[in-house]
Design a protein around this motif. Structure first.
Motif, PDB file in Angstrom:
ATOM      1  N   UNK A 440       0.855  -1.182   0.000  1.00 33.85           N
ATOM      2  CA  UNK A 440       0.000   0.000   0.000  1.00 33.85           C
ATOM      3  C   UNK A 440       0.895   1.236   0.000  1.00 33.85           C
ATOM      4  N   UNK A 441       0.859   1.967  -1.115  1.00 32.86           N
ATOM      5  CA  UNK A 441       1.724   3.138  -1.279  1.00 32.86           C
ATOM      6  C   UNK A 441       0.992   4.399  -0.833  1.00 32.86           C
ATOM      7  N   UNK A 442       1.721   5.252  -0.142  1.00 42.09           N
ATOM      8  CA  UNK A 442       1.197   6.552   0.266  1.00 42.09           C
ATOM      9  C   UNK A 442       1.930   7.632  -0.526  1.00 42.09           C
ATOM     10  N   UNK A 443       1.211   8.422  -1.280  1.00 39.70           N
ATOM     11  CA  UNK A 443       1.754   9.619  -1.957  1.00 39.70           C
ATOM     12  C   UNK A 443       2.780   9.318  -3.036  1.00 39.70           C
ATOM     13  N   UNK A 444       2.776   8.141  -3.626  1.00 45.15           N
ATOM     14  CA  UNK A 444       3.712   7.869  -4.706  1.00 45.15           C
ATOM     15  C   UNK A 444       3.624   6.440  -5.206  1.00 45.15           C
ATOM     16  N   UNK A 445       3.867   6.251  -6.521  1.00 44.38           N
ATOM     17  CA  UNK A 445       3.947   4.932  -7.120  1.00 44.38           C
ATOM     18  C   UNK A 445       5.274   4.791  -7.859  1.00 44.38           C
ATOM     19  N   UNK A 446       5.650   3.556  -8.141  1.00 38.95           N
ATOM     20  CA  UNK A 446       6.850   3.303  -8.934  1.00 38.95           C
ATOM     21  C   UNK A 446       6.765   4.060 -10.257  1.00 38.95           C
ATOM     22  N   UNK A 447       7.832   4.794 -10.594  1.00 31.22           N
ATOM     23  CA  UNK A 447       7.818   5.648 -11.781  1.00 31.22           C
ATOM     24  C   UNK A 447       9.027   5.289 -12.649  1.00 31.22           C
ATOM     25  N   UNK A 448       8.841   4.519 -13.728  1.00 27.37           N
ATOM     26  CA  UNK A 448       9.974   4.042 -14.542  1.00 27.37           C
ATOM     27  C   UNK A 448      10.961   5.120 -14.992  1.00 27.37           C
ATOM     28  N   UNK A 449      10.527   6.339 -15.402  1.00 28.59           N
ATOM     29  CA  UNK A 449      11.522   7.346 -15.818  1.00 28.59           C
ATOM     30  C   UNK A 449      12.469   7.767 -14.702  1.00 28.59           C
ATOM     31  N   UNK A 450      12.102   7.499 -13.450  1.00 31.93           N
ATOM     32  CA  UNK A 450      12.939   7.899 -12.315  1.00 31.93           C
ATOM     33  C   UNK A 450      13.758   6.738 -11.770  1.00 31.93           C
ATOM     34  N   UNK A 451      13.752   5.604 -12.451  1.00 35.40           N
ATOM     35  CA  UNK A 451      14.514   4.451 -12.000  1.00 35.40           C
ATOM     36  C   UNK A 451      15.947   4.531 -12.518  1.00 35.40           C
ATOM     37  N   UNK A 452      16.891   4.100 -11.697  1.00 32.42           N
ATOM     38  CA  UNK A 452      18.305   4.094 -12.075  1.00 32.42           C
ATOM     39  C   UNK A 452      18.832   2.682 -12.285  1.00 32.42           C
ATOM     40  N   UNK A 453      17.986   1.709 -12.022  1.00 35.53           N
ATOM     41  CA  UNK A 453      18.304   0.312 -12.282  1.00 35.53           C
ATOM     42  C   UNK A 453      17.220  -0.256 -13.189  1.00 35.53           C
ATOM     43  N   UNK A 454      17.594  -1.161 -14.065  1.00 37.14           N
ATOM     44  CA  UNK A 454      16.627  -1.738 -14.985  1.00 37.14           C
ATOM     45  C   UNK A 454      16.477  -3.215 -14.679  1.00 37.14           C
ATOM     46  N   UNK A 455      15.253  -3.607 -14.351  1.00 33.46           N
ATOM     47  CA  UNK A 455      14.967  -4.978 -13.962  1.00 33.46           C
ATOM     48  C   UNK A 455      13.754  -5.475 -14.734  1.00 33.46           C
ATOM     49  N   UNK A 456      13.537  -6.748 -14.663  1.00 34.77           N
ATOM     50  CA  UNK A 456      12.339  -7.337 -15.232  1.00 34.77           C
ATOM     51  C   UNK A 456      11.285  -7.473 -14.134  1.00 34.77           C
ATOM     52  N   UNK A 457      10.082  -6.991 -14.430  1.00 33.91           N
ATOM     53  CA  UNK A 457       8.995  -7.139 -13.474  1.00 33.91           C
ATOM     54  C   UNK A 457       8.682  -8.615 -13.285  1.00 33.91           C
ATOM     55  N   UNK A 458       8.455  -9.017 -12.042  1.00 34.32           N
ATOM     56  CA  UNK A 458       8.125 -10.408 -11.759  1.00 34.32           C
ATOM     57  C   UNK A 458       6.683 -10.689 -12.192  1.00 34.32           C
ATOM     58  N   UNK A 460       4.172 -12.206 -10.847  1.00 32.55           N
ATOM     59  CA  UNK A 460       3.137 -12.495  -9.858  1.00 32.55           C
ATOM     60  C   UNK A 460       2.119 -11.357  -9.754  1.00 32.55           C
ATOM     61  N   UNK A 461       0.892 -11.714  -9.460  1.00 37.03           N
ATOM     62  CA  UNK A 461      -0.171 -10.736  -9.294  1.00 37.03           C
ATOM     63  C   UNK A 461       0.108  -9.831  -8.090  1.00 37.03           C
ATOM     64  N   UNK A 462      -0.216  -8.535  -8.245  1.00 37.88           N
ATOM     65  CA  UNK A 462      -0.051  -7.589  -7.143  1.00 37.88           C
ATOM     66  C   UNK A 462      -1.055  -6.458  -7.307  1.00 37.88           C
ATOM     67  N   UNK A 463      -1.954  -6.261  -6.341  1.00 40.06           N
ATOM     68  CA  UNK A 463      -2.883  -5.127  -6.427  1.00 40.06           C
ATOM     69  C   UNK A 463      -2.143  -3.812  -6.262  1.00 40.06           C
ATOM     70  N   UNK A 464      -2.712  -2.758  -6.817  1.00 36.61           N
ATOM     71  CA  UNK A 464      -2.158  -1.417  -6.635  1.00 36.61           C
ATOM     72  C   UNK A 464      -3.088  -0.631  -5.730  1.00 36.61           C
ATOM     73  N   UNK A 465      -2.564  -0.171  -4.601  1.00 39.08           N
ATOM     74  CA  UNK A 465      -3.335   0.649  -3.671  1.00 39.08           C
ATOM     75  C   UNK A 465      -2.543   1.919  -3.393  1.00 39.08           C
ATOM     76  N   UNK A 466      -3.166   3.074  -3.605  1.00 43.21           N
ATOM     77  CA  UNK A 466      -2.502   4.358  -3.392  1.00 43.21           C
ATOM     78  C   UNK A 466      -3.377   5.242  -2.509  1.00 43.21           C
ATOM     79  N   UNK A 467      -2.779   5.828  -1.468  1.00 40.09           N
ATOM     80  CA  UNK A 467      -3.431   6.791  -0.582  1.00 40.09           C
ATOM     81  C   UNK A 467      -2.678   8.110  -0.688  1.00 40.09           C
ATOM     82  N   UNK A 468      -3.403   9.212  -0.902  1.00 38.49           N
ATOM     83  CA  UNK A 468      -2.723  10.503  -1.008  1.00 38.49           C
ATOM     84  C   UNK A 468      -3.712  11.629  -0.736  1.00 38.49           C
ATOM     85  N   UNK A 469      -3.192  12.840  -0.503  1.00 39.03           N
ATOM     86  CA  UNK A 469      -4.021  13.976  -0.150  1.00 39.03           C
ATOM     87  C   UNK A 469      -4.586  14.703  -1.350  1.00 39.03           C
ATOM     88  N   UNK A 470      -5.735  15.318  -1.176  1.00 37.63           N
ATOM     89  CA  UNK A 470      -6.347  16.062  -2.281  1.00 37.63           C
ATOM     90  C   UNK A 470      -5.571  17.332  -2.614  1.00 37.63           C
TER      91      UNK A 470
END
Length: 576
Positions: A440-458, A460-470
């Motif tokens: 459960x991410x608060x105020x941010x999600x993984x952002x590929x343009x800001x990554x400095x390492x390149x990996x292969x996504x695994x 497996x299933x994973x829900x995306x949950x984001x909580x942030x302020x209006x």
């Protein structure tokens, strides 16, 4: 002890080497001149940094006597020794023409220094733990600064008689709907503040100012005494605030016969004033007592990894006995924060006790945030000398180490975090989904343009949950993913679009409800399982508040488990 010479910070801080044994260490020490921006222009202030100080330590903004020579006062007052012993940042104001201006100008200057000290140009501070101090005739300035912006300060300590009853000026201005400078005031300015005043006698302006703070803190009528104070007005026993978010803790203390600063009084007063922190969250900043991890029963751990000494805290509640395996929640702080401070801010230890899980709070790697700036701003998945730092590897190593010592339920390992920690949380959901059942991410999600390492996504299933302020302009912004009702800033629009496409979610199939202060948008898959959930918190900027820890665990994380072969289950149902 040799009097310090005032210096200036290097223009290119990137030239200073990072300490691989302590990534969080301030890179310089001594007394430095800086500039604060006020309505009238720039004014100097002076920053003292003890040797080997770490980032995010408590910050004292000090109004000294108007005619004080700053280097001499730093030594003669005992403040240098005090800062070195307690490991504190000190920031000194300088009066113009040898006198303080009580029209509101110097109060605004003090608040401007508070802002300038958070620029992250030469060191990293945390706005949660700033305290206003005033000595001699500087006491007037400190009181006035906190009166006009009480929601920003964690405490107020003054030694010296007040020349005017500043409370009358502030109250008269508020009745007119205006601040001292003629600007409209915001509601959050009136907040409880721990106060300790050293005065000759509690009479005249001293008494009027103390009465102002008693009214603001809603203190009980009858004072107590003791612990070095002749008068202690306590907060009310019955109150309507939620202790999860804010604690009613602000006392007003007065010591008579203490119009001059002494080391003994400074030690005694700080032992109370320094207990509080003012954390960002939903609505105004929330005042709470600071909870140090080890004092609460947590443990600090380090490991050598890829040339750096890395740090994390663990909290194993007493209820998590060694006779069985327990869930684990990994919590990650935001940019510039630390594991120690986030342990407190997140309130995770309360949730861990109530819900019976082990909490792990790691500390980020480093990154150069600004051109020519510091190279060791704590940030997840950063880079140093052009090389990306693998924090997914770090988290995996922590969990390996934990499992070698503690009974861990490998089917129920979860992650959450705020800002940079929210992005790291979602990164774990992409690249460590073999370990984590829900993130459960608060105020941010993984952002590929800001990554400095390149990996292969695994796979497996994973829900995306984001909580942030209006009002979170860093994640929410004013943009919209086409067809979605909640705001998403430009950088994260492709991320959200990719998640919907990956899970085959229908943008028109949304469950929406409100449990104040959160408006929920839940997008289920064809099985009815929520695979993308956005929670938008009313009246909150880029921050988090303690209730998010409870909400994240109860409503999302605890409902998911990971099978032996990586399969994901929601409330016992296989996610297909």
């Amino acid at each position: 002890m040799e009097t310090l010479t005032i210096r200036h910070f290097p223009e290119e801080m990137e030239q200073l080497p990072v300490d691989p044994e302590n990534l969080n260490r301030v890179l310089l020490s001594g007394l430095f001149e800086e500039k604060a921006k006020t309505a009238e222009g720039e004014r100097p202030f002076y920053t003292f940094i003890p040797e080997n100080l770490e980032y995010d330590q408590q910050c004292l903004v000090i109004a000294p006597p108007a005619q004080a020579d700053i280097p001499e006062f730093l030594e003669s007052s005992g403040l240098r020794q005090f800062a070195e012993e307690k490991q504190l940042f000190l920031f000194f104001l300088k009066a113009e023409d040898g006198k303080w201006d009580l029209s509101g100008k110097d109060a605004a200057y003090m608040n401007a220094v508070y802002v300038a000290a958070q620029a992250r140009d030469h060191y990293i501070t945390m706005q949660d733990n700033f305290y206003a101090l005033g000595f001699g005739n500087g006491a007037d300035v400190a009181h006035q600064a906190v009166m006009t912006s009480s929601s920003e300060w964690s405490g107020l300590l003054t030694v010296g008689d007040l020349s005017v009853d500043l409370s009358r000026k502030v109250l008269e201005a508020e009745k007119a709907g205006l601040g001292e400078n003629g600007e409209l005031q915001i509601a959050a300015e009136r907040s409880q503040v721990p106060v300790w005043m050293g005065v000759a006698r509690l009479e005249g302006s001293n008494a009027g100012t103390a009465a102002y703070w008693r009214e603001q803190n809603h203190s009980q009528e009858a004072p107590l005494s003791g612990d070095g104070a002749d008068y202690i007005w306590m907060p009310p026993y019955v109150h309507e605030l939620c202790d999860v978010n804010e604690e009613t803790i602000a006392q007003v203390r007065v010591t008579e016969g203490q119009a001059a600063l002494t080391k003994a009084f400074l030690e005694k007063a700080w032992s109370y004033i320094g207990l509080a922190r003012r954390h960002r969250g939903q609505g105004k900043k929330n005042l709470r007592y600071y909870k140090e991890p080890v004092a609460l029963g947590g443990s600090r751990h380090t490991m050598e990894l890829d040339g750096f000494r890395r740090t994390w805290y663990e909290y194993v509640p007493p209820c998590c006995t060694p006779d069985q395996a327990w869930p684990v929640v990994v919590l990650m702080h935001g940019r510039g924060g630390t594991a120690e401070t986030f342990f407190d801010i997140s309130n995770v230890y309360h949730v861990a006790n109530a819900r019976r899980f082990i909490a792990v709070v790691p500390q980020a790697s480093v990154h150069q945030q600004k051109k020519k700036g510091l190279r060791n701003v704590l940030l997840w998945e950063g880079q140093l000398d052009g090389q990306g730092i693998d924090d997914v590897k770090f988290i995996r190593k922590i969990l390996e180490d934990l499992q070698s010592r503690v009974q861990v339920d490998r089917h129920r390992i979860y992650a959450c975090g705020q800002s940079s920690g929210g992005m790291m949380t979602d990164t774990l959901g992409q690249y460590a989904s073999d370990l984590f059942a829900a993130c459960v991410a608060w105020s941010g999600l993984n952002c590929p343009p800001m990554e400095y390492l390149h990996r292969q996504r695994l796979p497996y299933k994973m829900p995306t949950v984001i909580l942030y302020g209006d009002q979170d302009n860093l994640f929410g912004g004013n943009d919209r993913v086409p067809g979605l009702p909640f705001p998403v800033s430009t950088a994260f629009v492709p991320v959200v679009e990719e998640r919907f496409a990956r899970e085959g979610l229908d943008k028109n199939n949304v469950d929406t409800w409100q449990t104040y202060p959160i408006t929920w948008y839940s997008y289920p898959n064809k099985q009815g399982i929520p695979m993308f959930v956005a929670g938008v918190v009313d009246h909150m900027v880029h921050a988090n508040y303690p209730a998010e820890s409870w909400i994240s665990y109860d409503q999302y994380m605890a409902k998911f488990t990971r099978g032996d072969n990586g399969e994901l289950y929601y409330c016992g149902k296989l996610v297909e």
